[in-house]
Design a protein around this motif. Sequence first.
Motif, short mmCIF file in Angstrom:
data_model
loop_
_atom_site.label_atom_id
_atom_site.label_comp_id
_atom_site.label_asym_id
_atom_site.label_seq_id
_atom_site.Cartn_x
_atom_site.Cartn_y
_atom_site.Cartn_z
N ARG A 149 0.81 -1.22 0.00
CA ARG A 149 0.00 0.00 0.00
C ARG A 149 0.85 1.27 0.00
NH1 ARG A 149 -1.71 2.73 4.39
NH2 ARG A 149 -3.82 2.67 3.56
N GLY A 150 2.18 1.16 -0.02
CA GLY A 150 3.04 2.32 -0.11
C GLY A 150 3.28 3.05 1.20
N SER A 151 3.13 2.37 2.33
CA SER A 151 3.35 3.00 3.63
C SER A 151 4.68 2.61 4.26
CB SER A 151 2.22 2.63 4.60
OG SER A 151 0.97 3.06 4.10
N LEU A 152 5.43 1.71 3.62
CA LEU A 152 6.69 1.23 4.19
C LEU A 152 7.72 1.10 3.08
CD1 LEU A 152 8.34 0.02 6.56
CD2 LEU A 152 7.41 -2.22 5.92
N LEU A 153 8.90 1.67 3.31
CA LEU A 153 10.05 1.49 2.42
C LEU A 153 10.99 0.53 3.11
CD1 LEU A 153 11.55 2.26 -0.16
CD2 LEU A 153 12.58 4.17 1.09
N CYS A 154 11.11 -0.67 2.56
CA CYS A 154 11.83 -1.74 3.22
C CYS A 154 13.09 -2.09 2.44
CB CYS A 154 10.92 -2.97 3.35
SG CYS A 154 11.41 -4.13 4.65
N TYR A 155 14.15 -2.39 3.18
CA TYR A 155 15.43 -2.79 2.60
C TYR A 155 15.77 -4.20 3.10
CZ TYR A 155 16.01 2.18 1.55
OH TYR A 155 15.83 3.45 1.09
N GLU A 156 16.47 -4.95 2.28
CA GLU A 156 16.92 -6.28 2.67
C GLU A 156 18.24 -6.18 3.43
OE1 GLU A 156 16.44 -9.79 0.10
OE2 GLU A 156 15.84 -8.35 -1.45
N TYR A 157 18.23 -6.74 4.64
CA TYR A 157 19.45 -6.74 5.45
C TYR A 157 19.33 -7.88 6.46
CZ TYR A 157 23.02 -5.36 8.82
OH TYR A 157 24.10 -5.35 9.66
N GLU A 158 20.37 -8.70 6.52
CA GLU A 158 20.40 -9.82 7.47
C GLU A 158 21.13 -9.38 8.73
OE1 GLU A 158 18.83 -12.54 7.16
OE2 GLU A 158 18.21 -12.33 5.07
N TRP A 159 20.35 -9.05 9.76
CA TRP A 159 21.00 -8.66 11.01
C TRP A 159 21.37 -9.92 11.80
CZ3 TRP A 159 15.67 -7.37 10.49
CH2 TRP A 159 14.80 -8.10 11.30
N SER A 160 22.46 -9.79 12.55
CA SER A 160 22.98 -10.94 13.30
C SER A 160 22.19 -11.18 14.57
CB SER A 160 24.46 -10.74 13.61
OG SER A 160 24.64 -9.52 14.35
N ASP A 161 21.97 -10.14 15.34
CA ASP A 161 21.20 -10.25 16.57
C ASP A 161 20.48 -8.93 16.80
OD1 ASP A 161 23.24 -8.59 17.26
OD2 ASP A 161 24.19 -9.95 18.67
N ASN A 162 19.81 -8.85 17.94
CA ASN A 162 19.03 -7.64 18.25
C ASN A 162 19.91 -6.44 18.57
OD1 ASN A 162 16.70 -9.08 17.88
ND2 ASN A 162 16.43 -9.56 20.06
N ASN A 163 21.21 -6.63 18.75
CA ASN A 163 22.09 -5.52 19.10
C ASN A 163 22.83 -4.97 17.89
OD1 ASN A 163 21.48 -5.64 21.85
ND2 ASN A 163 22.90 -7.34 22.15
N ASP A 164 22.40 -5.33 16.69
CA ASP A 164 23.04 -4.81 15.49
C ASP A 164 22.81 -3.30 15.40
OD1 ASP A 164 23.91 -4.25 12.85
OD2 ASP A 164 23.51 -6.33 12.29
N LYS A 165 23.85 -2.58 15.03
CA LYS A 165 23.75 -1.12 14.98
C LYS A 165 22.81 -0.64 13.87
CE LYS A 165 27.71 -0.50 11.88
NZ LYS A 165 29.01 0.19 11.69
N MET A 166 22.57 -1.49 12.85
CA MET A 166 21.65 -1.11 11.78
C MET A 166 20.21 -1.02 12.28
SD MET A 166 23.26 -0.61 8.89
CE MET A 166 22.05 -0.92 7.62
N ALA A 188 7.35 -4.15 -4.79
CA ALA A 188 6.17 -4.95 -4.42
C ALA A 188 6.34 -6.40 -4.85
CB ALA A 188 4.91 -4.34 -5.04
N GLN A 189 6.93 -6.61 -6.02
CA GLN A 189 7.15 -7.97 -6.49
C GLN A 189 8.14 -8.70 -5.60
OE1 GLN A 189 8.40 -8.16 -10.54
NE2 GLN A 189 8.45 -10.40 -10.63
N ARG A 190 9.21 -8.02 -5.21
CA ARG A 190 10.20 -8.64 -4.33
C ARG A 190 9.61 -8.90 -2.95
NH1 ARG A 190 14.11 -12.17 -3.89
NH2 ARG A 190 15.57 -11.67 -2.18
N ALA A 191 8.73 -8.04 -2.48
CA ALA A 191 8.08 -8.25 -1.18
C ALA A 191 7.22 -9.51 -1.20
CB ALA A 191 7.23 -7.03 -0.81
N PHE A 192 6.48 -9.72 -2.28
CA PHE A 192 5.70 -10.96 -2.39
C PHE A 192 6.62 -12.17 -2.43
CE2 PHE A 192 2.07 -8.33 -3.51
CZ PHE A 192 1.01 -9.08 -3.05
N ASP A 193 7.75 -12.06 -3.12
CA ASP A 193 8.66 -13.18 -3.24
C ASP A 193 9.27 -13.55 -1.90
OD1 ASP A 193 10.21 -15.16 -4.37
OD2 ASP A 193 11.81 -13.79 -4.97
#
Length: 457
Positions: A149-166, A188-193
Amino acid sequence: MDQDEFKIAQNNSDDSDENDSAEDEVPDYRQLASFTNRKSKETYIPRRGEKEFEPSGLKIQQKALDESRDAMFNAIDGVRQSSNKNISIGLWSNAHSRASIIIQRGTHFSSIGHPVRNTPSKREGNVEKVASETRMELLPEEALYMVERGSLLCYEYEWSDNNDKMLKLSTNDSAVDERVAGLAPFSAQRAFDCCIGKDGLTLEKYTVYAQLKRLGYIVKRAQQQQIKPGEQPGLLGRIYNTLKGIVNTIFSPIASFVRLFNFRVTTLLGSRSSFLRPHQNYDSIFKALRLTPWGYNDTPEVSTRLSEEQQHEFDVTWDIWRPSSKFRKSAPPPPDFRIVVVDTHKSSLPSLEQFAHIFSHQPYSQPPLTRKQKLAKEKEEKNGKKPELAVSEISWFSRWWNRKQLAADESNRKKSPAVMFPALKHGKRAVVFAIVDSGTTSWIQFGEGQFGEFPLY
């Protein structure tokens, strides 16, 4: 039928014919061209066109179809735009199947997401750790819905744990842009995937979720604990199940005979039969004639006839609340509806044993209040009067002392049409089946009837 009733019936038939004709019509997609044409300043809702059921062989018909198809594709191909002031930013991890929000904007998070607290840790060498803070994480269906719906801009990132600085929360857009400069944003296509197929989310489940969210409902995952069919119990569990099956097989005929004998004797002695004392009212006569038991009172015995996969084939998927309900994520009220998502290509309607198993895992629900009851309740709350206590809320000593009067009051209450008909229509336990057939959803509510609890005579 008098003249007034004939006019009412005729008007109702005319309205139904108009509704049927409106449903037969299809939208004229050529009107969508006005939305994609930037030169046109006027915008209006496209009107429905006339539906042609058979090809006429004329070129004008083929031209209309081509223009309609091209207008639909051009409208879908348009780039959706949203303001940066209302868009949130998050990081999606395929390993965790979660999206962590680093910039939170909008009112969506009042009913979406769940808080996660980072574990505090000190700086270890050159590795920078974030301090203890509470951030918001989204489930796959929530992240996919907000991206779509265009309310979130999401990036792919594999964080290691909850204390990641990202994962550190921020309100500075420029600082976040520098942090995610080397990451790929979600389409949107990548989000579905990435989201479909993660954490038990299927396309059918998301279709139902997105449809309910667009209608304004609050949708959360069901709290019912589900056991996957592939999981096997341990050694003690297998021994217990084996012994339980042997005992049920041996004592099942004896238990059935005892229940039947106890029911017949209780009915005979409890009713005012002719050789004990004469009948005094019609209630005693009809109670004496009721010899056939009703309902499923022995649910564990019914569940043993089903395999592990059949027991969890129709588990509740979504708990939903009406938009007007007072919902709090920390302490959500009981859901207004419980949704079971069914894919027509994989499942059919449940059997009688499966229905009994489904209803056994649902809590008892009160039937909806009638208009008169709602007005009376609002009037009592406005005047500051406490509502009358139900029979179940009275102490056991008061119920035992006034058992005859309470039984008579309950019997008279159940005879009232305002109490009887809503309860019979709603059922004491109900679920809603969302049947998805190639993207089209049909809704059917099934309830456990309680016809044996009301005097239908």
